[in-house]
Motif scaffolding. Structure first.
Motif, mmCIF file in Angstrom:
data_model
loop_
_atom_site.group_PDB
_atom_site.id
_atom_site.type_symbol
_atom_site.label_atom_id
_atom_site.label_comp_id
_atom_site.label_asym_id
_atom_site.label_seq_id
_atom_site.Cartn_x
_atom_site.Cartn_y
_atom_site.Cartn_z
ATOM 1 N N HIS A 279 0.839 -1.199 0.000
ATOM 2 C CA HIS A 279 0.000 0.000 0.000
ATOM 3 C C HIS A 279 0.869 1.242 0.000
ATOM 4 O O HIS A 279 2.058 1.192 0.302
ATOM 5 C CB HIS A 279 -0.982 0.000 1.177
ATOM 6 N N ARG B 177 0.388 6.001 -0.131
ATOM 7 C CA ARG B 177 -0.535 7.129 -0.263
ATOM 8 C C ARG B 177 -0.959 7.220 -1.718
ATOM 9 O O ARG B 177 -0.155 6.992 -2.616
ATOM 10 C CB ARG B 177 0.154 8.436 0.130
ATOM 11 N N ARG C 37 -5.164 6.223 1.294
ATOM 12 C CA ARG C 37 -4.199 5.145 1.072
ATOM 13 C C ARG C 37 -4.685 4.284 -0.085
ATOM 14 O O ARG C 37 -5.875 3.986 -0.187
ATOM 15 C CB ARG C 37 -4.048 4.262 2.315
ATOM 16 N N MET D 113 -1.771 0.974 7.773
ATOM 17 C CA MET D 113 -2.183 2.175 7.025
ATOM 18 C C MET D 113 -2.572 3.298 7.984
ATOM 19 O O MET D 113 -2.149 4.440 7.820
ATOM 20 C CB MET D 113 -3.367 1.857 6.107
ATOM 21 N N GLU E 202 -0.656 7.106 8.857
ATOM 22 C CA GLU E 202 -1.327 8.410 8.744
ATOM 23 C C GLU E 202 -1.561 9.026 10.121
ATOM 24 O O GLU E 202 -2.430 9.876 10.286
ATOM 25 C CB GLU E 202 -2.632 8.271 7.967
ATOM 26 N N THR F 226 -8.684 8.004 7.754
ATOM 27 C CA THR F 226 -7.981 7.676 6.512
ATOM 28 C C THR F 226 -8.905 6.910 5.583
ATOM 29 O O THR F 226 -9.503 5.912 5.977
ATOM 30 C CB THR F 226 -6.732 6.825 6.822
#
Length: 183
Positions: free
Chosen positions: A77, A79, A100, A130, A134, A139
């Protein structure tokens, strides 16, 4: 997080059955689950590691799940950095926070058919990673799934992803999303 030392381990990652063979001449036929084959090829080739290592600007991550010393799961993964997707996505969902991109996810064939426990644990770990990346801000996570891959779509549904029908996509992929928030 995967390192160069994991490259050999990843080359043995198998998340789909081998292609069928023509009974007359023994040649490989086109793979019956192309989407699984493409994910397996991406993880095995080293492209996933190169993508994660070369994507420091977008916080690219390649995560490996080990069971008994063997590779059970791979996930990638980063951004989202695709204005053609990000702009309509933000308009559609009115979401101002970080996004993401769930690039790929696979469970090794040796660990399938066990009630989904490894897949579910791996998914929870990836989503937590994820969220942590962040700094625990709300998110949005976007995942693209081949529309022929009913098993992955059902899996995302079990993990509270919803289908987005309104994004312009000219290919065979459908967009799924979820929002991660502190409980």
């Amino acid at each position: 997080m995967a390192t160069k030392a994991d490259r050999t381990l990843m080359q043995g990652f198998t998340c789909t059955e081998p292609a069928r063979r023509n009974p007359r001449n023994g040649r490989s036929l086109p793979h019956h689950k192309e989407w699984e084959f493409e994910v397996q090829k991406w993880f095995r080739s080293g492209d996933a590691m190169a993508d994660a290592n070369g994507d420091a600007v977008h916080d690219g991550r390649l995560l490996l799940g080990l069971v008994g010393g063997g590779l059970a799961a791979c996930a990638s993964h980063s951004r989202l950095n695709h204005p053609g997707v990000e702009t309509p996505l933000r308009k559609l969902l009115a979401f101002p926070g970080p996004i993401r991109n769930f690039k790929a996810f696979g469970i090794d064939c040796k660990h399938r058919g066990q009630g989904g426990a490894i897949a579910d644990d791996a998914m929870e770990y990836v989503l937590a990673d994820m969220f942590a990346r962040e700094r625990y801000a709300p998110t949005l996570v976007i995942a693209r799934v081949d529309r022929r891959n009913a098993a992955s779509e059902a899996f995302l549904g079990r993990h509270e992803f919803a289908l987005i029908d309104d994004l312009p996509e000219p290919d065979e992929y459908r967009n799924w999303f979820t929002v991660l928030e502190a409980e």
